[in-house]
Scaffold this active site. Structure first.
Site, mmCIF file in Angstrom:
data_model
loop_
_atom_site.group_PDB
_atom_site.id
_atom_site.type_symbol
_atom_site.label_atom_id
_atom_site.label_comp_id
_atom_site.label_asym_id
_atom_site.label_seq_id
_atom_site.Cartn_x
_atom_site.Cartn_y
_atom_site.Cartn_z
ATOM 1 N N HIS A 87 0.856 -1.187 0.000
ATOM 2 C CA HIS A 87 0.000 0.000 0.000
ATOM 3 C C HIS A 87 0.890 1.234 0.000
ATOM 4 O O HIS A 87 1.883 1.286 0.722
ATOM 5 C CB HIS A 87 -0.899 0.025 1.240
ATOM 6 C CG HIS A 87 -1.726 1.270 1.313
ATOM 7 N ND1 HIS A 87 -2.860 1.443 0.550
ATOM 8 C CD2 HIS A 87 -1.549 2.434 1.989
ATOM 9 C CE1 HIS A 87 -3.367 2.648 0.782
ATOM 10 N NE2 HIS A 87 -2.582 3.270 1.646
ATOM 11 N N ASP A 166 -15.632 2.379 7.241
ATOM 12 C CA ASP A 166 -14.587 3.355 6.876
ATOM 13 C C ASP A 166 -15.100 4.329 5.825
ATOM 14 O O ASP A 166 -14.817 5.520 5.883
ATOM 15 C CB ASP A 166 -13.336 2.628 6.350
ATOM 16 C CG ASP A 166 -12.344 3.636 5.776
ATOM 17 O OD1 ASP A 166 -11.865 4.473 6.550
ATOM 18 O OD2 ASP A 166 -12.098 3.626 4.558
ATOM 19 N N ARG A 173 -15.273 12.543 8.044
ATOM 20 C CA ARG A 173 -13.999 13.216 8.367
ATOM 21 C C ARG A 173 -13.705 14.314 7.355
ATOM 22 O O ARG A 173 -13.203 15.378 7.696
ATOM 23 C CB ARG A 173 -12.864 12.190 8.380
ATOM 24 C CG ARG A 173 -12.879 11.295 9.609
ATOM 25 C CD ARG A 173 -11.969 10.102 9.423
ATOM 26 N NE ARG A 173 -10.606 10.490 9.151
ATOM 27 C CZ ARG A 173 -9.735 9.756 8.457
ATOM 28 N NH1 ARG A 173 -10.086 8.578 7.991
ATOM 29 N NH2 ARG A 173 -8.524 10.182 8.253
ATOM 30 N N SER A 188 -8.067 3.737 8.975
ATOM 31 C CA SER A 188 -8.777 3.718 7.709
ATOM 32 C C SER A 188 -8.028 2.853 6.671
ATOM 33 O O SER A 188 -8.609 1.980 6.019
ATOM 34 C CB SER A 188 -8.917 5.171 7.233
ATOM 35 O OG SER A 188 -9.283 5.249 5.902
ATOM 36 N N LYS A 192 -9.019 -1.485 5.433
ATOM 37 C CA LYS A 192 -9.249 -1.946 4.056
ATOM 38 C C LYS A 192 -8.221 -2.990 3.639
ATOM 39 O O LYS A 192 -8.546 -3.969 2.966
ATOM 40 C CB LYS A 192 -9.205 -0.730 3.111
ATOM 41 C CG LYS A 192 -10.441 0.148 3.268
ATOM 42 C CD LYS A 192 -10.357 1.421 2.481
ATOM 43 C CE LYS A 192 -9.418 2.399 3.104
ATOM 44 N NZ LYS A 192 -9.553 3.797 2.792
HETATM 45 N N1 URA Z 1 -6.276 7.092 2.756
HETATM 46 C C1 URA Z 1 -7.206 6.359 3.372
HETATM 47 O O1 URA Z 1 -7.561 5.281 2.915
HETATM 48 N N2 URA Z 1 -7.746 6.827 4.509
HETATM 49 C C2 URA Z 1 -7.385 7.995 5.072
HETATM 50 O O2 URA Z 1 -7.888 8.346 6.114
HETATM 51 C C3 URA Z 1 -6.421 8.764 4.411
HETATM 52 C C4 URA Z 1 -5.868 8.282 3.251
#
Ligand code: URA
Length: 449
Positions: A87, A166, A173, A188, A192
């Protein structure tokens, strides 16, 4: 406390006063919010209290766990091999997933990759993939497993079933000024990634003008939090801090980056992008137990490019996702943007700095990016740099080539590209691409071998 008894005011107050919440309390809050039993205004207050007072490692892990279990968590244990993903926290010209996933898969490590779209100055892997005619990222979970099993890699988009909490929390947010919180970002991202069915994870945490985290210290804290969460979930996690002070490689824009990835897979990639690619790929190969050290993994990564197996894997994965392999094998046949315009420097000097953020915004203006989530992107738009930091540019020499179907944007974008570079009379210091490694044992300086 059971979900029924939840007293949101007391939990918000606890966080407001800087106290710790238990695992159960955080889970109750997230569950109540996901089930529409907690209104946005109370969740907003909780988010702001968390933003201001922080969450410790246990709270961040509890938040991750509740968001992770708000949707399905893929179980890929019946597919042989140690599944490893990468990631990146995102940047400008970051096409590394497209190069490293086929490399790692061709070395025998399965890569289940769920990616996102670009927003603002940064590009997204899904938009790049969709610039390949026919390429489908919108696949069922059944097809996801099938492609992974058959190809050792799969490239899919986020579905509604993955970490839905999320998705809702991120939207909240976004409108309550609570995005830039390290534990909230880490929760977050990790909710995922953990839902994908991975066994181990490599993280590319970027710092600099084109990155989410501008300051290296913040990027290190984010990396530590991400690694801490990964390890708490029993997934070996290694992060690298990499430089995003200038765009990665020479190409920025969806198809232009796919084309540069093909160059990378054929052994002609740009040095900066390939140095990071081989490190991340080598680490994935190591975590996937196909190399006994990261260094051996890097050697395998380089060898897979040299012997053509990584490019062969790329063609095969494009086919599995219904993409047109003709343009992958003959990229010069891809339709070009209507306008290709050079950006000419009016001065000479060494390029000391490039503002990656400003250049990312140019790419957006040319049509390659999106301001809002539902905007369309133009696959052919973007730019190709002719020079990078450290290069000398003569007066009247070309700095970059703009590709666009929006003719009216050209003059402004040319000016912006020129404004984004700083020239100096002396040769600047070489940029260090990889600054640190962060793993379960802490933060280490990265020594380039
Ligand atoms: N990328 C994400 O997946 N979540 C965040 O909060 C910020 C960047």
């Amino acid at each position: 406390m059971s979900v029924k008894d939840i007293n949101p005011v007391s939990l918000i107050r606890k966080k407001r006063d800087g106290l710790e919440l238990t695992d159960g309390e955080i889970q109750d809050l997230i569950k109540a919010y996901t089930e529409d039993r907690l209104p946005d205004y109370q969740m907003s207050a909780f988010l702001m209290a968390s933003f201001l007072n922080g969450l410790n490692d246990e709270e961040a892990a509890a938040l991750t766990r509740s968001m992770l279990h708000s949707g399905i968590v893929l179980d890929l244990s019946d597919i042989p091999g140690v599944k490893v993903d990468k990631h990146s926290t995102g940047g400008v010209g970051d096409k590394l997933s497209l190069i490293l996933a086929p490399i790692v898969a061709s070395c025998g490590v399965p890569v289940p990759m769920i990616s996102g779209r670009g927003l603002g100055h940064t590009g997204g892997t899904l938009d790049k993939l969709e610039s390949i005619p026919g390429f489908t990222v919108d696949i069922t979970l059944e097809r996801y497993r099938e492609i992974l099993e058959q190809e050792q890699m799969v490239l899919a988009g986020q579905t509604e079933e993955i970490a839905p909490a999320d998705k809702r929390l991120y939207a909240l947010r976004d409108v309550t000024a609570t995005v830039e919180s390290i534990p909230l970002i880490a929760g977050s991202i990790m909710s995922k990634k953990l839902a994908e069915g991975i066994d181990a994870l490599v993280l590319d945490v970027k710092f600099g003008s084109g990155a989410f985290m501008k300051k290296k210290e913040d990027a290190i804290r984010l990396a530590e939090t991400l690694v801490g969460i990964g390890e708490q979930f029993g997934k070996e996690t290694i992060a690298y801090l990499t430089n995003m002070e200038q765009p990665l490689g020479y190409a920025v824009g969806n198809w232009l980056e796919v084309k540069e990835s093909i160059d990378g897979l054929q052994g002609n990639g740009p040095d900066d992008a390939m140095e990071i690619t081989h490190l991340l790929a080598g680490t994935m190969i190591y975590l996937g137990k196909k190399a006994s050290t990261v260094e051996e993994g890097i050697e395998k990564s380089r060898a897979s490019v040299k012997d053509g197996s990584a490019f062969k894997k790329w063609v095969s994965i494009v086919k599995a996702h219904d993409g047109d392999t003709g343009v992958i094998e003959n990229p010069e046949t891809y339709p070009k943007a209507d306008h290709i315009e050079p950006v000419i420097s009016s001065k000479s000097g060494y390029i000391k700095e490039m503002d990656a953020f400003a250049m990312g915004m140019v790419s957006l203006e040319l049509g390659a990016g999106r301001r809002a989530k539902d905007d369309d992107v133009d696959p052919a738009a973007g730019f190709l740099l002719h020079k990078k930091v450290g290069d000398y540019i003569e007066e009247n020499e070309t700095l970059a080539e703009l590709h666009t179907n929006k003719k009216s944007m050209i003059p402004e974008c040319k000016d912006e590209m020129i404004r984004a570079i700083t020239l100096s009379e002396t040769s600047p210091e070489k940029i260090t691409q990889i600054a640190n490694r962060v793993d379960k044992d802490g933060v280490h300086d990265y020594i380039t071998r």
